[in-house]
Design an enzyme around this catalytic site. Structure first.
Site, PDB file in Angstrom:
ATOM      1  N   ASP A 185       0.425  -5.101  -3.171  1.00 53.59           N
ATOM      2  CA  ASP A 185       0.678  -3.676  -2.934  1.00 53.59           C
ATOM      3  C   ASP A 185      -0.032  -2.794  -3.955  1.00 53.59           C
ATOM      4  OD1 ASP A 185       2.140  -3.169  -0.669  1.00 53.59           O
ATOM      5  OD2 ASP A 185       4.092  -3.241  -1.659  1.00 53.59           O
ATOM      6  N   GLU A 204       7.764  -0.419   9.111  1.00 53.84           N
ATOM      7  CA  GLU A 204       9.068  -0.587   8.454  1.00 53.84           C
ATOM      8  C   GLU A 204      10.080   0.414   9.016  1.00 53.84           C
ATOM      9  OE1 GLU A 204       8.998  -0.805   4.184  1.00 53.84           O
ATOM     10  OE2 GLU A 204      11.190  -0.764   4.041  1.00 53.84           O
ATOM     11  N   ASP A 255       5.525  -3.878  -3.913  1.00 53.22           N
ATOM     12  CA  ASP A 255       6.004  -3.068  -5.037  1.00 53.22           C
ATOM     13  C   ASP A 255       7.538  -3.010  -5.016  1.00 53.22           C
ATOM     14  OD1 ASP A 255       6.241  -1.352  -2.896  1.00 53.22           O
ATOM     15  OD2 ASP A 255       5.224   0.343  -3.844  1.00 53.22           O
TER      16      ASP A 255
HETATM   17  O1  KIV Z   1       7.138  -3.765  -1.178  1.00 57.82           O
HETATM   18  C1  KIV Z   1       7.471  -4.490  -0.217  1.00 57.82           C
HETATM   19  O2  KIV Z   1       8.134  -5.532  -0.354  1.00 57.82           O
HETATM   20  C2  KIV Z   1       7.073  -4.065   1.113  1.00 57.82           C
HETATM   21  C3  KIV Z   1       7.710  -4.750   2.269  1.00 57.82           C
HETATM   22  C4  KIV Z   1       9.107  -4.280   2.418  1.00 57.82           C
HETATM   23  C5  KIV Z   1       6.933  -4.587   3.508  1.00 57.82           C
HETATM   24  O3  KIV Z   1       6.274  -3.190   1.240  1.00 57.82           O
END
Ligand code: KIV
Length: 275
Positions: free
Chosen positions: A83, A182, A44
């Site tokens: 996501d 993260e 996301d």
């Molecule tokens: O949204 C994303 O790109 C992520 C990564 C930073 C792990 O969740």
């Protein structure tokens, strides 16, 4: 070789490091897939790097499906993880299952990712019970940026570190097959990695994680609004693109483009008759 949840399981057992990169469109996903990266995350983060939002909160299910389906069409070997956007799973277990199902059916994901620890374990269990693989996401979870009071490193105090360790164990117990860590101190990420039987994927979490993930625009120098400390720029593609755009402007201005080899011909006799 086609990557799947089994690739992740084997990697944890053998110690082979997993690679994951984000992608949000067909052409980029194809390049990443052909390079041999294990997994493509339709993050996301597309809200930031593709749509220009300040955070990920405005990203919708429709955004994720639209970009996810494009990536899935390109990924022949990489496992595509999409996501779950803000408020697509926090509201109820029912919403979580319905929306995870949409990402699989319409986005053609191989797995979904959602943020949070103990508070989303019911959702993780319900989704995995439907046969949908789940990646959990702990540490700095950008959908909670307002609760954190900014994008800050997580798990620094003893209490916060203990909570993070417990959350990692909870999401594993709930059925997640992998967990993204993260912005977590490297030594804490190493400790968590040692405690789990599912692979950890780090971003700003040191090199002891079972794998790594980066946002592709960050690692290619294509996004300069904000560059976190954990980013390594593997190539300055942003500068190369900008120079190419300038070269294009100059070539059009001085008429060196399009040249003969870029143009189509017509019989001179036909042209003569038209004047
Ligand atoms: O949204 C994303 O790109 C992520 C990564 C930073 C792990 O969740």
């Amino acid at each position: 070789m086609k990557n799947s949840v089994l690739t992740f399981k084997e990697a944890k057992q053998t110690g082979k490091k997993l690679t994951m990169l984000t992608a949000y469109d067909y052409s980029t996903a194809k390049l990443i897939d052909e390079a041999g990266v294990n997994s493509i995350l339709v993050g996301d983060s597309l809200g930031n790097v593709m749509l220009g939002y300040e955070d990920t909160l405005s990203v919708t299910m429709e955004d994720m499906i639209h970009h996810g389906a494009a990536v899935s069409r390109a990924a022949k070997n990489a496992l595509v993880v999409i996501d779950m956007p803000f408020m697509s799973y926090q509201t109820s277990t029912y919403d979580a299952v319905v929306n995870a199902g949409r990402l699989m059916k319409e986005g053609r994901a191989g797995a979904v990712k959602l943020e949070g620890g103990r508070e989303v374990c019911e959702q993780i269990k319900a989704i995995t019970d439907c046969g949908i693989p789940v990646v959990a996401h702990l540490g700095l979870t950008p959908q909670s940026v307002n609760a954190f009071g900014g994008f800050k490193i997580q798990g620094k105090s003893e209490e916060a570190a203990k909570r993070l360790i417990d959350d990692a164990l909870y999401v594993e117990e709930a059925g997640a097959f992998s967990v993204v860590l993260e912005c977590v101190p490297a030594k804490l990420a190493e400790l968590i990695t040692g405690k789990l039987s599912i692979p950890t994927i780090g971003i700003g979490a040191g090199n002891a994680c079972d794998g790594q993930v980066l946002v592709y625009q960050d690692m290619l120098g294509m996004f300069s609004d904000y560059v976190p400390k954990f980013v390594k720029q593997f190539a300055d593609v942003g500068s190369i693109m900008k120079q190419a755009f300038r070269d294009y402007i100059n070539a059009v201005s001085d008429m060196s483009f399009p040249a003969k080899e870029h143009s189509y011909t017509i019989d001179d006799e036909v042209i003569k008759k038209l004047y």
